[in-house]
Design a protein around this motif. Structure first.
Motif: not given
Length: 284
Positions: A43, A47, A50
């Motif tokens: 996770i 971020f 991307h």
């Protein structure tokens, strides 16, 4: 820099089983904790990087992750029967053999006579290495019995999961960065399904989040090393981590082995590494 990254992968992956054994817990809590760690890591990575994720990547990645859980869950279970020093080199050899078999028969990776010759020799060397690591001491009453037969059967199931985890991603040509989060999601869901009967939610699951982060770190450094030094070198170096877990099982976890067995295990590890390097030479 690329070689350093690949060596980091080897250290991370080679330490997973050893670290999980030191952290404690059974195969259920170890598996669940590892999948949670991988999910958290993925996770954060998502971020930062991307990557583009579509429905195909989600499905394939999730299935790949679930298959990986099968491999890892039953590798942990195999350790209970065979020990770390025997499980890891055998598992490594069987994974190399299985993925290579698919590569040759399904993906037609060996195209020249040289590749075929090197590949066949590599497989023979790997099988020989696996045989060396599995030699038992007849004088050691703890080194044999029904646990070994059960351990080998569980290891076959583990290998099938690991091989499937690699093959399905390659079959659908899913990129490494794109697959990280879907794989981790599949790992977590699969981990829940495979461990819920063993009551895995305990302090050992929390501890083993570290093993998930360790695995993910190795996965990322391998991805980063590929464009720098190529698949052959990266793949080969990543296999050298079995030395850490195998020798760690003998000298750190104090698994009972005779001097004769220790010699054969070390020779077996070196043969498996040599076979992995040779297989790396056949990959483009």
């Amino acid at each position: 820099m690329g070689i350093i990254l690949a060596v980091i992968t080897a250290v991370c992956w080679g330490s997973i089983v050893l670290v999980s054994q030191k952290l404690g817990g059974d195969s259920y809590s170890q598996t669940l904790g590892m999948t949670i760690g991988a999910l958290v890591f993925s996770i954060v990575t998502f971020f930062i990087v991307h990557p583009d994720i579509n429905s195909l990547v989600m499905i394939v990645g999730a299935i790949s992750g679930a298959l990986w859980v099968v491999g890892q869950r039953f590798q942990f279970a195999t350790v209970d029967h065979l020990g770390v020093a025997k499980t890891v080199p055998l598992s490594t050899g069987m994974q190399l053999f299985g993925t290579t078999l698919f590569g040759v028969l399904v993906f037609h990776e060996w195209k020249t006579k040289t590749e075929i010759i090197i590949g066949i020799i590599a497989i023979v060397v790997i099988i020989l290495g696996a045989v060396f690591t599995s030699i038992r001491d007849k004088n050691n009453k703890e080194d044999g019995g029904t646990n070994y037969k059960r351990g080998y059967l569980i290891l076959l199931l583990s290998t099938a999961g690991y091989v499937g985890y690699v093959v399905i991603v390659k079959w659908f040509k899913v990129g490494g960065w794109e697959a990280i989060l879907p794989q981790a999601a599949g790992m977590f869901i699969g981990g829940l399904l495979l461990t819920f009967t063993g009551k895995p939610f305990n302090k050992f699951a929390v501890r083993n989040i570290l093993t998930g982060i360790l695995w993910s770190t190795g996965n990322i450094t391998l991805l980063l090393s590929l464009p720098k030094i190529g698949v052959a070198t990266s793949f080969s170096l990543s296999q050298t981590g079995i030395i850490i877990s195998t020798l760690g099982g003998i000298f750190i976890l104090k698994e009972k082995k005779s001097k004769r067995q220790i010699i054969f295990v070390i020779i077996g590890c070196l043969l498996i590494i040599a076979g992995g390097v040779m297989l790396g030479l056949t990959k483009r």
